[in-house]
Write a protein that holds these residues in place. Structure first.
Motif, PDB file in Angstrom:
ATOM      1  N   PRO A   1     -24.936  -0.855 -85.225  1.00  0.00           N
ATOM      2  CA  PRO A   1     -25.333  -1.773 -86.290  1.00  0.00           C
ATOM      3  C   PRO A   1     -24.154  -2.651 -86.714  1.00  0.00           C
ATOM      4  O   PRO A   1     -22.989  -2.247 -86.613  1.00  0.00           O
ATOM      5  CB  PRO A   1     -25.735  -0.853 -87.442  1.00  0.00           C
ATOM      6  CG  PRO A   1     -25.976   0.474 -86.828  1.00  0.00           C
ATOM      7  CD  PRO A   1     -25.077   0.546 -85.633  1.00  0.00           C
ATOM      8  N   LEU A   2     -24.468  -3.836 -87.193  1.00  0.00           N
ATOM      9  CA  LEU A   2     -23.472  -4.714 -87.804  1.00  0.00           C
ATOM     10  C   LEU A   2     -23.536  -4.464 -89.302  1.00  0.00           C
ATOM     11  O   LEU A   2     -24.588  -4.677 -89.925  1.00  0.00           O
ATOM     12  CB  LEU A   2     -23.784  -6.182 -87.500  1.00  0.00           C
ATOM     13  CG  LEU A   2     -22.915  -7.213 -88.205  1.00  0.00           C
ATOM     14  CD1 LEU A   2     -21.450  -7.064 -87.794  1.00  0.00           C
ATOM     15  CD2 LEU A   2     -23.404  -8.615 -87.917  1.00  0.00           C
TER      16      LEU A   2
ATOM     17  N   ARG B   1     -35.939  -5.405 -85.127  1.00  0.00           N
ATOM     18  CA  ARG B   1     -34.767  -5.644 -85.982  1.00  0.00           C
ATOM     19  C   ARG B   1     -35.077  -5.204 -87.399  1.00  0.00           C
ATOM     20  O   ARG B   1     -36.077  -5.586 -87.994  1.00  0.00           O
ATOM     21  CB  ARG B   1     -34.372  -7.109 -85.966  1.00  0.00           C
ATOM     22  CG  ARG B   1     -33.174  -7.392 -86.881  1.00  0.00           C
ATOM     23  CD  ARG B   1     -32.528  -8.692 -86.555  1.00  0.00           C
ATOM     24  NE  ARG B   1     -31.860  -8.540 -85.268  1.00  0.00           N
ATOM     25  CZ  ARG B   1     -31.525  -9.561 -84.495  1.00  0.00           C
ATOM     26  NH1 ARG B   1     -31.792 -10.787 -84.854  1.00  0.00           N
ATOM     27  NH2 ARG B   1     -30.914  -9.337 -83.341  1.00  0.00           N
ATOM     28  N   PHE B   2     -34.193  -4.381 -87.932  1.00  0.00           N
ATOM     29  CA  PHE B   2     -34.298  -3.882 -89.298  1.00  0.00           C
ATOM     30  C   PHE B   2     -33.041  -4.288 -90.062  1.00  0.00           C
ATOM     31  O   PHE B   2     -31.970  -4.428 -89.466  1.00  0.00           O
ATOM     32  CB  PHE B   2     -34.432  -2.356 -89.306  1.00  0.00           C
ATOM     33  CG  PHE B   2     -35.727  -1.857 -88.733  1.00  0.00           C
ATOM     34  CD1 PHE B   2     -36.743  -1.423 -89.570  1.00  0.00           C
ATOM     35  CD2 PHE B   2     -35.931  -1.807 -87.358  1.00  0.00           C
ATOM     36  CE1 PHE B   2     -37.947  -0.953 -89.045  1.00  0.00           C
ATOM     37  CE2 PHE B   2     -37.123  -1.343 -86.824  1.00  0.00           C
ATOM     38  CZ  PHE B   2     -38.131  -0.919 -87.670  1.00  0.00           C
ATOM     39  N   VAL B   3     -33.188  -4.457 -91.364  1.00  0.00           N
ATOM     40  CA  VAL B   3     -32.042  -4.747 -92.222  1.00  0.00           C
ATOM     41  C   VAL B   3     -32.029  -3.726 -93.351  1.00  0.00           C
ATOM     42  O   VAL B   3     -33.001  -3.602 -94.099  1.00  0.00           O
ATOM     43  CB  VAL B   3     -32.097  -6.181 -92.790  1.00  0.00           C
ATOM     44  CG1 VAL B   3     -30.903  -6.435 -93.706  1.00  0.00           C
ATOM     45  CG2 VAL B   3     -32.129  -7.209 -91.663  1.00  0.00           C
ATOM     46  N   LEU B   4     -30.924  -2.992 -93.434  1.00  0.00           N
ATOM     47  CA  LEU B   4     -30.719  -2.010 -94.497  1.00  0.00           C
ATOM     48  C   LEU B   4     -29.893  -2.670 -95.593  1.00  0.00           C
ATOM     49  O   LEU B   4     -28.841  -3.257 -95.313  1.00  0.00           O
ATOM     50  CB  LEU B   4     -29.980  -0.785 -93.953  1.00  0.00           C
ATOM     51  CG  LEU B   4     -29.567   0.273 -94.965  1.00  0.00           C
ATOM     52  CD1 LEU B   4     -30.793   0.954 -95.564  1.00  0.00           C
ATOM     53  CD2 LEU B   4     -28.637   1.290 -94.312  1.00  0.00           C
ATOM     54  N   LEU B   5     -30.374  -2.578 -96.823  1.00  0.00           N
ATOM     55  CA  LEU B   5     -29.694  -3.144 -97.986  1.00  0.00           C
ATOM     56  C   LEU B   5     -29.398  -2.015 -98.959  1.00  0.00           C
ATOM     57  O   LEU B   5     -30.322  -1.357 -99.453  1.00  0.00           O
ATOM     58  CB  LEU B   5     -30.580  -4.196 -98.656  1.00  0.00           C
ATOM     59  CG  LEU B   5     -31.028  -5.341 -97.754  1.00  0.00           C
ATOM     60  CD1 LEU B   5     -32.169  -6.112 -98.398  1.00  0.00           C
ATOM     61  CD2 LEU B   5     -29.863  -6.249 -97.431  1.00  0.00           C
ATOM     62  N   VAL B   6     -28.112  -1.787 -99.216  1.00  0.00           N
ATOM     63  CA  VAL B   6     -27.713  -0.705-100.113  1.00  0.00           C
ATOM     64  C   VAL B   6     -26.769  -1.257-101.171  1.00  0.00           C
ATOM     65  O   VAL B   6     -25.760  -1.885-100.837  1.00  0.00           O
ATOM     66  CB  VAL B   6     -27.006   0.442 -99.360  1.00  0.00           C
ATOM     67  CG1 VAL B   6     -26.717   1.603-100.308  1.00  0.00           C
ATOM     68  CG2 VAL B   6     -27.815   0.903 -98.160  1.00  0.00           C
TER      69      VAL B   6
ATOM     70  N   ALA C   1     -26.712  -3.954 -93.433  1.00  0.00           N
ATOM     71  CA  ALA C   1     -26.597  -3.426 -92.068  1.00  0.00           C
ATOM     72  C   ALA C   1     -27.724  -4.000 -91.230  1.00  0.00           C
ATOM     73  O   ALA C   1     -28.907  -3.783 -91.539  1.00  0.00           O
ATOM     74  CB  ALA C   1     -26.652  -1.904 -92.075  1.00  0.00           C
ATOM     75  N   LEU C   2     -27.369  -4.747 -90.207  1.00  0.00           N
ATOM     76  CA  LEU C   2     -28.332  -5.301 -89.263  1.00  0.00           C
ATOM     77  C   LEU C   2     -28.483  -4.285 -88.138  1.00  0.00           C
ATOM     78  O   LEU C   2     -27.510  -3.968 -87.439  1.00  0.00           O
ATOM     79  CB  LEU C   2     -27.836  -6.636 -88.727  1.00  0.00           C
ATOM     80  CG  LEU C   2     -28.726  -7.353 -87.738  1.00  0.00           C
ATOM     81  CD1 LEU C   2     -30.067  -7.709 -88.361  1.00  0.00           C
ATOM     82  CD2 LEU C   2     -28.023  -8.607 -87.226  1.00  0.00           C
ATOM     83  N   ILE C   3     -29.689  -3.742 -87.988  1.00  0.00           N
ATOM     84  CA  ILE C   3     -29.944  -2.655 -87.045  1.00  0.00           C
ATOM     85  C   ILE C   3     -31.013  -3.072 -86.051  1.00  0.00           C
ATOM     86  O   ILE C   3     -32.144  -3.374 -86.440  1.00  0.00           O
ATOM     87  CB  ILE C   3     -30.415  -1.380 -87.786  1.00  0.00           C
ATOM     88  CG1 ILE C   3     -29.396  -0.964 -88.856  1.00  0.00           C
ATOM     89  CG2 ILE C   3     -30.682  -0.256 -86.791  1.00  0.00           C
ATOM     90  CD1 ILE C   3     -29.910   0.093 -89.813  1.00  0.00           C
ATOM     91  N   ASP C   4     -30.661  -3.101 -84.779  1.00  0.00           N
ATOM     92  CA  ASP C   4     -31.635  -3.336 -83.718  1.00  0.00           C
ATOM     93  C   ASP C   4     -31.989  -1.994 -83.109  1.00  0.00           C
ATOM     94  O   ASP C   4     -31.095  -1.209 -82.747  1.00  0.00           O
ATOM     95  CB  ASP C   4     -31.066  -4.264 -82.647  1.00  0.00           C
ATOM     96  CG  ASP C   4     -30.903  -5.695 -83.152  1.00  0.00           C
ATOM     97  OD1 ASP C   4     -31.815  -6.170 -83.838  1.00  0.00           O
ATOM     98  OD2 ASP C   4     -29.871  -6.317 -82.865  1.00  0.00           O
ATOM     99  N   VAL C   5     -33.279  -1.699 -83.021  1.00  0.00           N
ATOM    100  CA  VAL C   5     -33.722  -0.423 -82.468  1.00  0.00           C
ATOM    101  C   VAL C   5     -34.309  -0.641 -81.075  1.00  0.00           C
ATOM    102  O   VAL C   5     -34.698  -1.748 -80.701  1.00  0.00           O
ATOM    103  CB  VAL C   5     -34.744   0.295 -83.387  1.00  0.00           C
ATOM    104  CG1 VAL C   5     -34.139   0.545 -84.763  1.00  0.00           C
ATOM    105  CG2 VAL C   5     -36.030  -0.466 -83.495  1.00  0.00           C
TER     106      VAL C   5
END
Length: 97
Positions: free
Chosen positions: A87-88, A49-54, A6-10
């Motif tokens: 988020p993408l 920019r944050f990237v969530l990896l699950v 998940a590409l997350i821009d805050v």
């Protein structure tokens, strides 16, 4: 196993609040059935920019055991107010070597 990315821009200025919300919500996500691991990273060149990896057992585990439950609502209520936009989110599988 599938990897959710998940590409997350805050919102600018919300970086620390987003990180705190993630820390609070981490157990909600990590405790979902079928969730193997959770990791959040932050951009060096782009600090908003944050990237969530699950890692999930399957796409269905993500969709049925998390997204379709109250866990997702709780998670999204914590981190969502800091989003600059949606988020993408995509799922990936390993490529054999």
């Amino acid at each position: 196993m599938v990897l959710e990315v998940a590409l997350i821009d805050v919102l600018p200025g919300h970086e620390d609040a987003f990180a705190a919300a993630y820390a609070q919500g981490h157990p909600v996500l990590a405790g979902a059935p079928g969730c193997r691991s959770v990791r959040m990273t932050r951009g060096v060149e782009s600090p908003t920019r944050f990237v969530l990896l699950v890692e999930w057992d399957s796409v269905e585990a993500h969709e049925d055991n998390f997204r379709a439950t109250e866990r997702f609502t709780t998670w999204r209520d914590l981190i969502g107010p800091h989003f600059a936009g949606p988020p993408l989110v995509e799922h990936f599988i390993d490529v054999p070597a």
